[in-house]
Design a protein around this motif. Structure first.
Motif, PDB file in Angstrom:
ATOM      1  N   ASN A 127       0.833  -1.198   0.000  1.00  0.00           N
ATOM      2  CA  ASN A 127       0.000   0.000   0.000  1.00  0.00           C
ATOM      3  C   ASN A 127       0.867   1.246   0.000  1.00  0.00           C
ATOM      4  O   ASN A 127       2.032   1.223   0.404  1.00  0.00           O
ATOM      5  CB  ASN A 127      -0.973   0.010   1.182  1.00  0.00           C
ATOM      6  CG  ASN A 127      -0.290   0.234   2.513  1.00  0.00           C
ATOM      7  OD1 ASN A 127       0.089   1.361   2.853  1.00  0.00           O
ATOM      8  ND2 ASN A 127      -0.134  -0.835   3.287  1.00  0.00           N
ATOM      9  N   ILE A 128       0.287   2.340  -0.474  1.00  0.00           N
ATOM     10  CA  ILE A 128       0.923   3.654  -0.397  1.00  0.00           C
ATOM     11  C   ILE A 128      -0.020   4.589   0.337  1.00  0.00           C
ATOM     12  O   ILE A 128      -1.245   4.549   0.133  1.00  0.00           O
ATOM     13  CB  ILE A 128       1.289   4.190  -1.801  1.00  0.00           C
ATOM     14  CG1 ILE A 128       2.059   5.502  -1.679  1.00  0.00           C
ATOM     15  CG2 ILE A 128       0.061   4.330  -2.696  1.00  0.00           C
ATOM     16  CD1 ILE A 128       2.716   5.944  -2.980  1.00  0.00           C
ATOM     17  N   TYR A 150       3.894  -6.205   2.899  1.00  0.00           N
ATOM     18  CA  TYR A 150       3.871  -7.379   3.794  1.00  0.00           C
ATOM     19  C   TYR A 150       3.725  -8.629   2.945  1.00  0.00           C
ATOM     20  O   TYR A 150       2.944  -8.642   1.980  1.00  0.00           O
ATOM     21  CB  TYR A 150       2.705  -7.299   4.777  1.00  0.00           C
ATOM     22  CG  TYR A 150       2.542  -8.563   5.593  1.00  0.00           C
ATOM     23  CD1 TYR A 150       3.380  -8.836   6.665  1.00  0.00           C
ATOM     24  CD2 TYR A 150       1.562  -9.499   5.272  1.00  0.00           C
ATOM     25  CE1 TYR A 150       3.256 -10.004   7.404  1.00  0.00           C
ATOM     26  CE2 TYR A 150       1.422 -10.669   6.004  1.00  0.00           C
ATOM     27  CZ  TYR A 150       2.281 -10.908   7.067  1.00  0.00           C
ATOM     28  OH  TYR A 150       2.154 -12.070   7.790  1.00  0.00           O
ATOM     29  N   ARG A 151       4.475  -9.672   3.291  1.00  0.00           N
ATOM     30  CA  ARG A 151       4.319 -10.952   2.598  1.00  0.00           C
ATOM     31  C   ARG A 151       4.592 -12.091   3.573  1.00  0.00           C
ATOM     32  O   ARG A 151       5.339 -11.956   4.551  1.00  0.00           O
ATOM     33  CB  ARG A 151       5.251 -11.060   1.398  1.00  0.00           C
ATOM     34  CG  ARG A 151       6.741 -11.103   1.722  1.00  0.00           C
ATOM     35  CD  ARG A 151       7.561 -11.418   0.486  1.00  0.00           C
ATOM     36  NE  ARG A 151       7.364 -10.436  -0.569  1.00  0.00           N
ATOM     37  CZ  ARG A 151       7.734 -10.640  -1.828  1.00  0.00           C
ATOM     38  NH1 ARG A 151       8.300 -11.771  -2.198  1.00  0.00           N
ATOM     39  NH2 ARG A 151       7.535  -9.704  -2.743  1.00  0.00           N
ATOM     40  N   ILE A 205     -14.586   0.860  -7.302  1.00  0.00           N
ATOM     41  CA  ILE A 205     -13.405   0.001  -7.406  1.00  0.00           C
ATOM     42  C   ILE A 205     -13.505  -1.106  -6.361  1.00  0.00           C
ATOM     43  O   ILE A 205     -14.378  -1.086  -5.483  1.00  0.00           O
ATOM     44  CB  ILE A 205     -12.087   0.789  -7.257  1.00  0.00           C
ATOM     45  CG1 ILE A 205     -11.993   1.438  -5.870  1.00  0.00           C
ATOM     46  CG2 ILE A 205     -11.964   1.837  -8.350  1.00  0.00           C
ATOM     47  CD1 ILE A 205     -10.674   2.147  -5.630  1.00  0.00           C
ATOM     48  N   SER A 206     -12.624  -2.067  -6.425  1.00  0.00           N
ATOM     49  CA  SER A 206     -12.698  -3.252  -5.567  1.00  0.00           C
ATOM     50  C   SER A 206     -12.624  -2.889  -4.086  1.00  0.00           C
ATOM     51  O   SER A 206     -11.859  -1.997  -3.684  1.00  0.00           O
ATOM     52  CB  SER A 206     -11.566  -4.223  -5.902  1.00  0.00           C
ATOM     53  OG  SER A 206     -11.655  -4.651  -7.244  1.00  0.00           O
ATOM     54  N   LYS A 207     -13.401  -3.604  -3.275  1.00  0.00           N
ATOM     55  CA  LYS A 207     -13.458  -3.375  -1.846  1.00  0.00           C
ATOM     56  C   LYS A 207     -12.065  -3.456  -1.227  1.00  0.00           C
ATOM     57  O   LYS A 207     -11.288  -4.350  -1.531  1.00  0.00           O
ATOM     58  CB  LYS A 207     -14.375  -4.415  -1.200  1.00  0.00           C
ATOM     59  CG  LYS A 207     -14.558  -4.248   0.287  1.00  0.00           C
ATOM     60  CD  LYS A 207     -15.513  -5.301   0.838  1.00  0.00           C
ATOM     61  CE  LYS A 207     -15.666  -5.145   2.345  1.00  0.00           C
ATOM     62  NZ  LYS A 207     -16.587  -6.172   2.905  1.00  0.00           N
ATOM     63  N   GLY A 208     -11.768  -2.502  -0.334  1.00  0.00           N
ATOM     64  CA  GLY A 208     -10.502  -2.502   0.379  1.00  0.00           C
ATOM     65  C   GLY A 208      -9.346  -1.853  -0.351  1.00  0.00           C
ATOM     66  O   GLY A 208      -8.240  -1.780   0.183  1.00  0.00           O
ATOM     67  N   LYS A 209      -9.577  -1.337  -1.576  1.00  0.00           N
ATOM     68  CA  LYS A 209      -8.486  -0.765  -2.362  1.00  0.00           C
ATOM     69  C   LYS A 209      -8.157   0.676  -1.974  1.00  0.00           C
ATOM     70  O   LYS A 209      -7.013   1.115  -2.099  1.00  0.00           O
ATOM     71  CB  LYS A 209      -8.820  -0.822  -3.850  1.00  0.00           C
ATOM     72  CG  LYS A 209      -8.841  -2.219  -4.437  1.00  0.00           C
ATOM     73  CD  LYS A 209      -7.452  -2.813  -4.479  1.00  0.00           C
ATOM     74  CE  LYS A 209      -7.420  -4.147  -5.191  1.00  0.00           C
ATOM     75  NZ  LYS A 209      -6.063  -4.732  -5.208  1.00  0.00           N
ATOM     76  N   VAL A 218      -4.367   0.458  -1.719  1.00  0.00           N
ATOM     77  CA  VAL A 218      -3.842  -0.893  -1.482  1.00  0.00           C
ATOM     78  C   VAL A 218      -3.870  -1.687  -2.778  1.00  0.00           C
ATOM     79  O   VAL A 218      -4.847  -1.642  -3.532  1.00  0.00           O
ATOM     80  CB  VAL A 218      -4.694  -1.629  -0.413  1.00  0.00           C
ATOM     81  CG1 VAL A 218      -4.137  -3.018  -0.123  1.00  0.00           C
ATOM     82  CG2 VAL A 218      -4.782  -0.792   0.871  1.00  0.00           C
ATOM     83  N   TRP A 219      -2.792  -2.450  -3.012  1.00  0.00           N
ATOM     84  CA  TRP A 219      -2.787  -3.395  -4.145  1.00  0.00           C
ATOM     85  C   TRP A 219      -2.041  -4.673  -3.786  1.00  0.00           C
ATOM     86  O   TRP A 219      -1.443  -4.756  -2.759  1.00  0.00           O
ATOM     87  CB  TRP A 219      -2.205  -2.754  -5.396  1.00  0.00           C
ATOM     88  CG  TRP A 219      -0.741  -2.477  -5.379  1.00  0.00           C
ATOM     89  CD1 TRP A 219       0.260  -3.293  -5.825  1.00  0.00           C
ATOM     90  CD2 TRP A 219      -0.095  -1.286  -4.920  1.00  0.00           C
ATOM     91  NE1 TRP A 219       1.476  -2.695  -5.674  1.00  0.00           N
ATOM     92  CE2 TRP A 219       1.297  -1.467  -5.127  1.00  0.00           C
ATOM     93  CE3 TRP A 219      -0.553  -0.087  -4.342  1.00  0.00           C
ATOM     94  CZ2 TRP A 219       2.231  -0.482  -4.763  1.00  0.00           C
ATOM     95  CZ3 TRP A 219       0.389   0.861  -4.001  1.00  0.00           C
ATOM     96  CH2 TRP A 219       1.750   0.672  -4.211  1.00  0.00           C
TER      97      TRP A 219
END
Length: 231
Positions: free
Chosen positions: A22-23, A51-52, A197-201, A230-231
């Motif tokens: 995210n930025i 995060y991964r 746009i997509s939820k949570g983006k 977020v992506w």
């Protein structure tokens, strides 16, 4: 210690299972007496977080780019760049032990590097993920902190995420050492469905930024407006 840190970083880079990036853009009035404050008050921050997870642990890293129009509190610099790199190796996964349903879900060896142009710190210790009612995430890490500015110390770090209904959530972290305390907590609203746009983006909200320095008995207590993609 450095060898273990490098091995953790290589594992994280090669064995990715899940990742999110995210930025963020944040704006606040930093008028306090600490090194995080500015000469004019106003400060803009652009943060990139990543995060991964991977087969034997996880990795969190971020970078902050800061701009203060009239300079930071104790320097003439108008811009600053600071980042952290925090890999963990799961002792449960290495030992092939399933996560627990008790208080401590999973144990880790934890490492961290903190760095800017004028400061470097290397941390190592033990980490855990906890099962706390109401929290979808609660991590707790205890480090030994070796740094090139100030005395070496210990650091206790907590990170957490709390869903608050369909479109609100609360997230943040807190760091305690023998010399200071830092806590940054965000209350965010999911704006994405409103603009198709997509939820949570796309999220908007506020961050409460609190810093206390024991040696000078000084505080930094700021609410910032923020937006996050977020992506």
């Amino acid at each position: 210690m450095k060898r273990a840190f490098i091995i953790s970083a290589l594992l994280a880079a090669q064995l990715s299972a899940f990742s999110t990036t995210n930025i963020q853009y944040l704006y606040g009035n930093f008028e306090g007496p600490t090194f995080l404050d500015t000469q004019s008050g106003n400060k803009q921050t652009v943060t990139i977080e990543h995060y991964r997870t991977f087969e034997y642990g996880d990795l969190f890293t971020f970078a902050d780019y800061v701009h203060a129009l009239k300079g930071l509190r104790f320097t003439d610099k108008k811009n600053d760049l600071y980042g952290e790199f925090s890999p963990r190796l799961s002792l449960n996964k290495i030992a092939d032990i399933a996560p627990s349903e008790g208080l401590v879900k999973e144990w880790y060896t934890a490492f961290q590097y903190n760095g800017s142009s004028t400061y470097h710190a290397w941390l190592y210790g033990i980490g855990s993920d906890l099962n706390i009612p109401g929290f979808s995430v609660f991590g707790l890490n205890l480090y030994r902190k070796i740094q090139d500015v100030g005395i070496d110390t210990y650091q206790l770090s907590a990170n957490y995420y709390v869903p608050l209904g369909e479109r609100w959530h609360f997230e943040g972290f807190s760091d305690w050492t023998t010399r200071d305390f830092l806590s940054q907590n965000q209350l965010l609203f999911d704006l994405a469905p409103n603009i198709g746009i997509s939820k949570g983006k796309l999220e908007i909200g506020t961050e409460w930024h609190y810093y206390h320095e024991n040696s000078y008995h000084s505080d930094n207590d700021v609410f910032q407006a923020m937006i996050k993609y977020v992506w």
